[in-house]
Scaffold this motif. Structure first.
Motif, PDB file in Angstrom:
ATOM      1  N   PRO A  45       2.651  -5.564   0.605  1.00 39.49           N
ATOM      2  CA  PRO A  45       1.881  -4.357   0.306  1.00 39.49           C
ATOM      3  C   PRO A  45       2.658  -3.353  -0.535  1.00 39.49           C
ATOM      4  CG  PRO A  45       2.504  -4.419   2.631  1.00 39.49           C
ATOM      5  CD  PRO A  45       2.948  -5.714   2.025  1.00 39.49           C
ATOM      6  N   PRO A  46       1.936  -2.503  -1.241  1.00 33.34           N
ATOM      7  CA  PRO A  46       2.598  -1.470  -2.047  1.00 33.34           C
ATOM      8  C   PRO A  46       3.506  -0.608  -1.165  1.00 33.34           C
ATOM      9  CG  PRO A  46       0.256  -1.556  -2.547  1.00 33.34           C
ATOM     10  CD  PRO A  46       0.472  -2.423  -1.352  1.00 33.34           C
ATOM     11  N   HIS A  47       4.699  -0.370  -1.657  1.00 35.08           N
ATOM     12  CA  HIS A  47       5.691   0.416  -0.931  1.00 35.08           C
ATOM     13  C   HIS A  47       6.693   0.973  -1.923  1.00 35.08           C
ATOM     14  CE1 HIS A  47       7.593  -3.540  -1.349  1.00 35.08           C
ATOM     15  NE2 HIS A  47       8.762  -2.918  -1.214  1.00 35.08           N
ATOM     16  N   LEU A  48       7.624   1.763  -1.413  1.00 31.92           N
ATOM     17  CA  LEU A  48       8.713   2.245  -2.252  1.00 31.92           C
ATOM     18  C   LEU A  48       9.970   2.365  -1.404  1.00 31.92           C
ATOM     19  CD1 LEU A  48       9.213   5.496  -1.515  1.00 31.92           C
ATOM     20  CD2 LEU A  48       7.109   5.729  -2.807  1.00 31.92           C
ATOM     21  N   HIS A  49      11.082   2.465  -2.098  1.00 30.76           N
ATOM     22  CA  HIS A  49      12.388   2.685  -1.476  1.00 30.76           C
ATOM     23  C   HIS A  49      12.844   4.064  -1.960  1.00 30.76           C
ATOM     24  CE1 HIS A  49      12.393  -1.500  -0.251  1.00 30.76           C
ATOM     25  NE2 HIS A  49      12.006  -1.796  -1.481  1.00 30.76           N
ATOM     26  N   PRO A  50      12.787   5.091  -1.083  1.00 29.28           N
ATOM     27  CA  PRO A  50      13.069   6.453  -1.530  1.00 29.28           C
ATOM     28  C   PRO A  50      14.515   6.707  -1.939  1.00 29.28           C
ATOM     29  CG  PRO A  50      12.724   6.401   0.840  1.00 29.28           C
ATOM     30  CD  PRO A  50      12.406   5.038   0.316  1.00 29.28           C
ATOM     31  N   ASN A  51      15.426   5.844  -1.508  1.00 30.66           N
ATOM     32  CA  ASN A  51      16.851   6.085  -1.772  1.00 30.66           C
ATOM     33  C   ASN A  51      17.553   4.936  -2.477  1.00 30.66           C
ATOM     34  OD1 ASN A  51      16.779   8.624  -0.305  1.00 30.66           O
ATOM     35  ND2 ASN A  51      16.559   7.334   1.506  1.00 30.66           N
ATOM     36  N   GLY A  52      16.791   4.096  -3.191  1.00 31.27           N
ATOM     37  CA  GLY A  52      17.435   2.980  -3.873  1.00 31.27           C
ATOM     38  C   GLY A  52      16.473   2.161  -4.710  1.00 31.27           C
ATOM     39  N   GLN A  53      17.016   1.139  -5.299  1.00 29.16           N
ATOM     40  CA  GLN A  53      16.322   0.283  -6.262  1.00 29.16           C
ATOM     41  C   GLN A  53      16.075  -1.094  -5.668  1.00 29.16           C
ATOM     42  OE1 GLN A  53      17.598   0.407 -10.442  1.00 29.16           O
ATOM     43  NE2 GLN A  53      18.242  -1.707 -10.167  1.00 29.16           N
ATOM     44  N   ASP A  54      14.976  -1.743  -6.084  1.00 27.35           N
ATOM     45  CA  ASP A  54      14.650  -3.112  -5.669  1.00 27.35           C
ATOM     46  C   ASP A  54      14.458  -3.941  -6.933  1.00 27.35           C
ATOM     47  OD1 ASP A  54      13.875  -5.390  -4.289  1.00 27.35           O
ATOM     48  OD2 ASP A  54      12.113  -4.467  -3.352  1.00 27.35           O
ATOM     49  N   THR A  55      15.272  -4.980  -7.086  1.00 29.23           N
ATOM     50  CA  THR A  55      15.208  -5.846  -8.266  1.00 29.23           C
ATOM     51  C   THR A  55      14.822  -7.254  -7.829  1.00 29.23           C
ATOM     52  OG1 THR A  55      16.941  -4.544  -9.331  1.00 29.23           O
ATOM     53  CG2 THR A  55      16.506  -6.738 -10.250  1.00 29.23           C
ATOM     54  N   TRP A  56      13.777  -7.794  -8.446  1.00 29.36           N
ATOM     55  CA  TRP A  56      13.283  -9.126  -8.117  1.00 29.36           C
ATOM     56  C   TRP A  56      13.580 -10.074  -9.266  1.00 29.36           C
ATOM     57  CZ3 TRP A  56       7.525  -8.240  -6.311  1.00 29.36           C
ATOM     58  CH2 TRP A  56       7.506  -7.392  -5.200  1.00 29.36           C
ATOM     59  N   THR A  57      14.040 -11.281  -8.928  1.00 31.27           N
ATOM     60  CA  THR A  57      14.179 -12.372  -9.890  1.00 31.27           C
ATOM     61  C   THR A  57      13.180 -13.444  -9.477  1.00 31.27           C
ATOM     62  OG1 THR A  57      16.525 -11.873 -10.214  1.00 31.27           O
ATOM     63  CG2 THR A  57      15.752 -14.052 -10.929  1.00 31.27           C
ATOM     64  N   ILE A  58      12.159 -13.647 -10.314  1.00 32.21           N
ATOM     65  CA  ILE A  58      11.078 -14.566  -9.978  1.00 32.21           C
ATOM     66  C   ILE A  58      11.508 -15.992 -10.310  1.00 32.21           C
ATOM     67  CG2 ILE A  58       8.620 -15.078 -10.249  1.00 32.21           C
ATOM     68  CD1 ILE A  58       9.327 -12.159  -9.230  1.00 32.21           C
ATOM     69  N   ILE A  59      11.496 -16.847  -9.296  1.00 34.81           N
ATOM     70  CA  ILE A  59      11.947 -18.234  -9.451  1.00 34.81           C
ATOM     71  C   ILE A  59      10.779 -19.152  -9.806  1.00 34.81           C
ATOM     72  CG2 ILE A  59      12.985 -20.197  -8.232  1.00 34.81           C
ATOM     73  CD1 ILE A  59      14.558 -18.057  -6.591  1.00 34.81           C
ATOM     74  N   SER A  60       9.653 -18.981  -9.113  1.00 33.88           N
ATOM     75  CA  SER A  60       8.478 -19.798  -9.416  1.00 33.88           C
ATOM     76  C   SER A  60       7.216 -19.057  -8.988  1.00 33.88           C
ATOM     77  CB  SER A  60       8.557 -21.167  -8.725  1.00 33.88           C
ATOM     78  OG  SER A  60       8.547 -21.025  -7.319  1.00 33.88           O
ATOM     79  N   GLY A  61       6.102 -19.462  -9.576  1.00 36.14           N
ATOM     80  CA  GLY A  61       4.817 -18.866  -9.252  1.00 36.14           C
ATOM     81  C   GLY A  61       4.493 -17.667 -10.126  1.00 36.14           C
ATOM     82  N   LYS A  62       3.431 -16.958  -9.723  1.00 36.66           N
ATOM     83  CA  LYS A  62       2.995 -15.777 -10.453  1.00 36.66           C
ATOM     84  C   LYS A  62       2.284 -14.836  -9.493  1.00 36.66           C
ATOM     85  CE  LYS A  62      -1.532 -17.437 -11.916  1.00 36.66           C
ATOM     86  NZ  LYS A  62      -2.465 -17.531 -13.026  1.00 36.66           N
ATOM     87  N   GLY A  63       2.068 -13.612  -9.952  1.00 34.51           N
ATOM     88  CA  GLY A  63       1.370 -12.648  -9.118  1.00 34.51           C
ATOM     89  C   GLY A  63       1.011 -11.401  -9.891  1.00 34.51           C
ATOM     90  N   GLU A  64       0.339 -10.491  -9.206  1.00 33.72           N
ATOM     91  CA  GLU A  64      -0.005  -9.175  -9.751  1.00 33.72           C
ATOM     92  C   GLU A  64       0.894  -8.161  -9.063  1.00 33.72           C
ATOM     93  OE1 GLU A  64      -2.085  -8.030 -12.199  1.00 33.72           O
ATOM     94  OE2 GLU A  64      -2.379 -10.123 -12.733  1.00 33.72           O
ATOM     95  N   TYR A  65       1.756  -7.514  -9.848  1.00 39.51           N
ATOM     96  CA  TYR A  65       2.774  -6.587  -9.371  1.00 39.51           C
ATOM     97  C   TYR A  65       2.235  -5.168  -9.399  1.00 39.51           C
ATOM     98  CZ  TYR A  65       7.445  -4.374  -9.322  1.00 39.51           C
ATOM     99  OH  TYR A  65       8.558  -3.620  -9.021  1.00 39.51           O
ATOM    100  N   TYR A  66       2.261  -4.489  -8.251  1.00 37.68           N
ATOM    101  CA  TYR A  66       1.804  -3.090  -8.183  1.00 37.68           C
ATOM    102  C   TYR A  66       2.753  -2.183  -8.941  1.00 37.68           C
ATOM    103  CZ  TYR A  66      -1.408  -4.516  -4.480  1.00 37.68           C
ATOM    104  OH  TYR A  66      -2.409  -5.127  -3.768  1.00 37.68           O
ATOM    105  N   LEU A  67       2.173  -1.254  -9.723  1.00 32.94           N
ATOM    106  CA  LEU A  67       2.959  -0.342 -10.553  1.00 32.94           C
ATOM    107  C   LEU A  67       2.959   1.099 -10.068  1.00 32.94           C
ATOM    108  CD1 LEU A  67       1.759  -1.622 -14.033  1.00 32.94           C
ATOM    109  CD2 LEU A  67       3.965  -2.061 -12.957  1.00 32.94           C
ATOM    110  N   ASP A  68       1.904   1.495  -9.340  1.00 36.83           N
ATOM    111  CA  ASP A  68       1.796   2.897  -8.938  1.00 36.83           C
ATOM    112  C   ASP A  68       0.771   3.065  -7.824  1.00 36.83           C
ATOM    113  OD1 ASP A  68      -0.758   2.890 -10.169  1.00 36.83           O
ATOM    114  OD2 ASP A  68       0.099   3.590 -12.063  1.00 36.83           O
ATOM    115  N   LYS A  69       0.551   4.310  -7.412  1.00 37.14           N
ATOM    116  CA  LYS A  69      -0.372   4.630  -6.323  1.00 37.14           C
ATOM    117  C   LYS A  69      -1.838   4.448  -6.695  1.00 37.14           C
ATOM    118  CE  LYS A  69       2.489   7.960  -3.908  1.00 37.14           C
ATOM    119  NZ  LYS A  69       2.572   9.335  -3.378  1.00 37.14           N
TER     120      LYS A  69
END
Length: 123
Positions: A45-69
């Motif tokens: 589900p859509p979320h955020l990390h108020p004190n840091g960064q989250d970096t994803w490396t996609i290995i396989s598959g696909k999806g729709e990535y949430y960008l904002d509220k």
């Protein structure tokens, strides 16, 4: 004291029928490395990390990535590296026919976690 530095990520991917499982590969005060296996029609589900960064490396598959509220999304797929800077809304829906598999690095480990309600919904 010796700390492991090389991990077989395949040992951490866990498929489930319910919600995806967050499988911690390794963690330190600097970062948490997590393996994700998202079945078709599952989501983080859509979320955020108020004190840091989250970096994803996609290995396989696909999806729709949430960008904002607002619920805006952008397609992501194998080979992409996706960065959610501090306080940026993110999450993903696997809208494909294959599992979405990726490694997430949250930095620092104390980045925090807050669910975000998409405007106009009660989710």
């Amino acid at each position: 004291m010796s700390k492991a530095r090389i991990f077989d990520s395949s040992q951490f991917f866990q498929a489930t029928d319910g919600e995806p499982i967050r499988s911690v590969v390794t963690e330190s005060p600097d970062a948490v490395v997590v393996a994700w296996y998202i079945n078709p029609n599952q989501k983080i589900p859509p979320h955020l990390h108020p004190n840091g960064q989250d970096t994803w490396t996609i290995i396989s598959g696909k999806g729709e990535y949430y960008l904002d509220k607002t619920g805006a999304t952008q397609p992501i797929a194998a080979g992409d590296v996706v960065v959610a800077h501090t306080g940026s809304v993110h999450g993903v829906l696997n809208n494909g026919s294959e599992p979405l598999v990726f490694i997430s690095v949250v930095s620092p480990a104390t980045a925090g976690y807050q669910l975000v309600e998409i405007e106009g919904t009660n989710s």
